[in-house]
Design an enzyme around this catalytic site. Sequence first.
Site, PDB file in Angstrom:
ATOM      1  N   ASP A  16      -1.765   6.921   5.922  1.00 41.60           N
ATOM      2  CA  ASP A  16      -2.470   6.554   5.573  1.00 41.60           C
ATOM      3  C   ASP A  16      -2.659   5.135   7.063  1.00 41.60           C
ATOM      4  O   ASP A  16      -1.489   3.999   7.041  1.00 41.60           O
ATOM      5  CB  ASP A  16      -2.054   4.948   4.196  1.00 41.60           C
ATOM      6  CG  ASP A  16      -3.281   4.267   4.037  1.00 41.60           C
ATOM      7  OD1 ASP A  16      -4.208   3.842   4.977  1.00 41.60           O
ATOM      8  OD2 ASP A  16      -2.821   3.291   3.519  1.00 41.60           O
ATOM      9  N   LYS A  43     -12.452  -1.091   6.517  1.00 38.10           N
ATOM     10  CA  LYS A  43     -11.403  -1.785   7.282  1.00 38.10           C
ATOM     11  C   LYS A  43     -11.741  -2.318   9.181  1.00 38.10           C
ATOM     12  O   LYS A  43     -12.038  -3.209   9.650  1.00 38.10           O
ATOM     13  CB  LYS A  43     -10.051  -1.830   7.750  1.00 38.10           C
ATOM     14  CG  LYS A  43      -9.264  -1.431   5.705  1.00 38.10           C
ATOM     15  CD  LYS A  43      -8.420  -2.913   5.469  1.00 38.10           C
ATOM     16  CE  LYS A  43      -8.700  -3.135   4.306  1.00 38.10           C
ATOM     17  NZ  LYS A  43      -7.347  -2.073   3.080  1.00 38.10           N
ATOM     18  N   TRP A  70       1.171  -1.238   0.036  1.00 41.81           N
ATOM     19  CA  TRP A  70       0.075   0.050   0.075  1.00 41.81           C
ATOM     20  C   TRP A  70       0.861   1.413  -0.220  1.00 41.81           C
ATOM     21  O   TRP A  70       0.215   2.155  -0.579  1.00 41.81           O
ATOM     22  CB  TRP A  70      -1.081   0.104   1.266  1.00 41.81           C
ATOM     23  CG  TRP A  70      -1.916  -0.971   1.235  1.00 41.81           C
ATOM     24  CD1 TRP A  70      -2.105  -2.052   1.979  1.00 41.81           C
ATOM     25  CD2 TRP A  70      -2.409  -1.292   0.144  1.00 41.81           C
ATOM     26  NE1 TRP A  70      -3.145  -2.951   1.641  1.00 41.81           N
ATOM     27  CE2 TRP A  70      -3.911  -2.364   0.424  1.00 41.81           C
ATOM     28  CE3 TRP A  70      -3.170  -0.374  -0.939  1.00 41.81           C
ATOM     29  CZ2 TRP A  70      -4.322  -2.588  -0.225  1.00 41.81           C
ATOM     30  CZ3 TRP A  70      -4.052  -1.266  -1.888  1.00 41.81           C
ATOM     31  CH2 TRP A  70      -5.069  -2.389  -1.003  1.00 41.81           C
TER      32      TRP A  70
HETATM   33  C1  LIG Z   1      -6.679  -1.762   1.708  1.00 41.87           C
HETATM   34  C2  LIG Z   1      -5.767  -0.083   2.087  1.00 41.87           C
HETATM   35  C3  LIG Z   1      -5.812   0.445   1.284  1.00 41.87           C
HETATM   36  C4  LIG Z   1      -6.711   0.730   0.042  1.00 41.87           C
HETATM   37  O1  LIG Z   1      -7.672   1.395   0.166  1.00 41.87           O
HETATM   38  P1  LIG Z   1      -9.604   1.414  -0.938  1.00 41.87           P
HETATM   39  O2  LIG Z   1     -10.164   2.384  -0.222  1.00 41.87           O
HETATM   40  O3  LIG Z   1      -9.610  -0.097  -1.194  1.00 41.87           O
HETATM   41  O4  LIG Z   1      -8.434   2.079  -1.894  1.00 41.87           O
HETATM   42  C5  LIG Z   1      -4.496   1.829   1.393  1.00 41.87           C
HETATM   43  N1  LIG Z   1      -4.102   1.139   2.878  1.00 41.87           N
HETATM   44  C6  LIG Z   1      -4.041   0.548   3.902  1.00 41.87           C
HETATM   45  C7  LIG Z   1      -3.348   0.500   4.450  1.00 41.87           C
HETATM   46  C8  LIG Z   1      -4.811  -0.774   3.262  1.00 41.87           C
HETATM   47  O5  LIG Z   1      -4.742  -1.654   4.148  1.00 41.87           O
END
Ligand SMILES: *Cc1c(COP(=O)(O)O)cnc(C)c1O
Length: 356
Positions: free
Chosen positions: A168, A192, A101
């Site tokens: 993030d 998540k 990511w």
């Molecule tokens: C799942 C995830 C993403 C991607 O998220 P989307 O909402 O599907 O774009 C980005 N960063 C992390 C750490 C993730 O776990």
Amino acid sequence: MKKHNFSAGPCILPETVLQKASEAVLNFNGIDLSLIEISHRSADFVAVMDKARALVKELLALPEGYSVLFLQGGASLEFLMAPYNLLSTEGTAGYLDTGAWSAKALKEARGLGKVEVLASSKDKGYNYIPKDYNLPSGLDYLHCTSNNTIYGTQFKDFPETDSLLVCDMSSDIFSRELDFSKFDLVYAGAQKNMGPAGTTLVIVKEEILGKIDRDIPSMLDYQVHLSKDSMFNTPPVFAVYVSMLTLEWLKDLGGVKAIEKINEEKASLLYAEIDRNPLFKGFAEVADRSLMNVTFTLTDDTHKDLFDRLWNDAGISGIKGHRSVGGYRASIYNAMPLSSVQALIDVMQAFEQQVN
Ligand SMILES: *Cc1c(COP(=O)(O)O)cnc(C)c1O
């Protein structure tokens, strides 16, 4: 009986939230209309947006000057929006590469300005968080990924930097207490730990915006979304509503402090079994283990079919590892009860007995 849902994302949500969400789809607030067929500008929905925003501020104890947005496009669009809003054409952004990511995030920043990878754990398949590296000063921002969903690693301490800190937090927001005054921009896809897919939470310190020389398309401009209270265009009403319900659930439970204790308890039980049971081996380095995604492998793959049959029969779902890592990944987000973690541990012990 419902399965024990260890899915990495979209992930488990509290049962009471699913119940209330399904009722709102049929008849919202007793107004004889569905939540998803009323105007997002109606008083009933504006109240949802306001409440969701207020709950984020309260649960995370956000300092003055920070604003909350509910956007679309997932964390993946934030990979692009962050540099669009913060990276000047002559500037440099620093990235900590701790997994797929982060790598995707830094790819989006390239082309908008200079990007430097300041540390990476790619050399060991991303099974740790880099610690000894130098941070240059004068970056437009430093980007990190607090929890690496695929590998099961998590920052316990965040880098000290004089640059803006962008993070993030998709897979560990609301899971532990953090000092948000250290961060300038935080984003997290809802699916998540906060709600269903379809909305992205963005937390931004307002004073950092509007400082660079770039023309920003409206939909990518945080200031545009802020000026319209996340309603520049039609917001994802269902995802925002279900996120609001999840945050209410979390507040009733005692907030982030209370859930952090439960999360620590769940994770330590599961890691203890991985470390005790000779048939399993943890993937992430011990010091960097995630409280949310527990990654492990079998020490002897010839027993794979037996283990897979046992957890399947026990009603366990979603523990297959990410295709890039293999093995297993048990995601134990906020809504996962301790009893489900115990069910997995029971299977691991039964597996040991059957092999011996
Ligand atoms: C799942 C995830 C993403 C991607 O998220 P989307 O909402 O599907 O774009 C980005 N960063 C992390 C750490 C993730 O776990």
